[in-house]
Design a protein around this motif. Structure first.
Motif, PDB file in Angstrom:
ATOM      1  N   LEU A  88       0.818  -1.212   0.000  1.00 20.03           N
ATOM      2  CA  LEU A  88       0.000   0.000   0.000  1.00 20.03           C
ATOM      3  C   LEU A  88       0.854   1.265   0.000  1.00 20.03           C
ATOM      4  CD1 LEU A  88      -2.782   1.289   0.124  1.00 20.03           C
ATOM      5  CD2 LEU A  88      -2.654   1.093   2.620  1.00 20.03           C
ATOM      6  N   ALA A  89       2.001   1.247   0.669  1.00 19.50           N
ATOM      7  CA  ALA A  89       2.841   2.442   0.745  1.00 19.50           C
ATOM      8  C   ALA A  89       3.273   2.920  -0.642  1.00 19.50           C
ATOM      9  CB  ALA A  89       4.064   2.171   1.610  1.00 19.50           C
ATOM     10  N   ARG A  90       3.521   1.991  -1.541  1.00 17.33           N
ATOM     11  CA  ARG A  90       3.916   2.404  -2.896  1.00 17.33           C
ATOM     12  C   ARG A  90       2.768   3.094  -3.610  1.00 17.33           C
ATOM     13  NH1 ARG A  90       7.581  -1.368  -6.427  1.00 17.33           N
ATOM     14  NH2 ARG A  90       7.737   0.609  -7.481  1.00 17.33           N
ATOM     15  N   TYR A  91       1.566   2.602  -3.418  1.00 21.37           N
ATOM     16  CA  TYR A  91       0.416   3.213  -4.074  1.00 21.37           C
ATOM     17  C   TYR A  91       0.078   4.575  -3.456  1.00 21.37           C
ATOM     18  CZ  TYR A  91      -0.293  -1.046  -6.667  1.00 21.37           C
ATOM     19  OH  TYR A  91      -0.119  -2.108  -7.513  1.00 21.37           O
ATOM     20  N   VAL A  92       0.132   4.653  -2.128  1.00 20.71           N
ATOM     21  CA  VAL A  92      -0.147   5.917  -1.447  1.00 20.71           C
ATOM     22  C   VAL A  92       0.904   6.953  -1.828  1.00 20.71           C
ATOM     23  CG1 VAL A  92      -0.263   7.029   0.820  1.00 20.71           C
ATOM     24  CG2 VAL A  92      -1.392   4.834   0.436  1.00 20.71           C
ATOM     25  N   GLY A  93       2.138   6.524  -1.977  1.00 23.29           N
ATOM     26  CA  GLY A  93       3.219   7.416  -2.379  1.00 23.29           C
ATOM     27  C   GLY A  93       3.210   7.722  -3.866  1.00 23.29           C
TER      28      GLY A  93
END
Length: 121
Positions: A57-62
């Protein structure tokens, strides 16, 4: 598809064979490039390179989601070989297929290779 599932069909082919392996979870995907070629009567060389892609999820949120190039090795893509994963999988394959010798790097540096006897039936 797992390497041990793909190998029988690749070893049965008298020509060189290649397949892309993958396994995924919610946060990551692991890939492998598995190659087989006959080296001499009754033996074949198995070559393998493995890499992983984090899809958390961190990659998508970023705003930096994985792209298709990350699922391919160079020159087709940008994936970087995970040596520890490659060594672990190759050591397992070498033991299962009763390898002749130990895994060694191929000339291109991304794959490890080992020679195995061909199945007899």
């Amino acid at each position: 598809m797992r390497a041990d599932e793909a190998l029988p069909a690749l070893l049965a082919d008298e020509q060189a064979g290649r397949t892309k392996l993958w396994m995924a979870d919610t946060d990551w995907a692991a890939y492998g490039d598995l190659r087989v070629r006959r080296t001499e009567p009754g033996r074949a060389e198995i070559a393998l390179a493995c890499w992983h892609v984090y899809t958390d999820l961190a990659r998508y949120v970023g705003n930096n989601p994985p792209n298709d190039a990350e699922t391919e090795l160079a020159p087709e893509g940008t994936a970087v070989v995970d040596l520890a994963l490659t060594v672990g999988v190759m050591n397992d394959l070498a033991a299962r297929w009763e390898a002749v010798g130990v895994p060694r790097p191929l000339d291109n540096g991304s794959h490890l290779a080992v020679v195995v006897p061909l199945p007899t039936s």
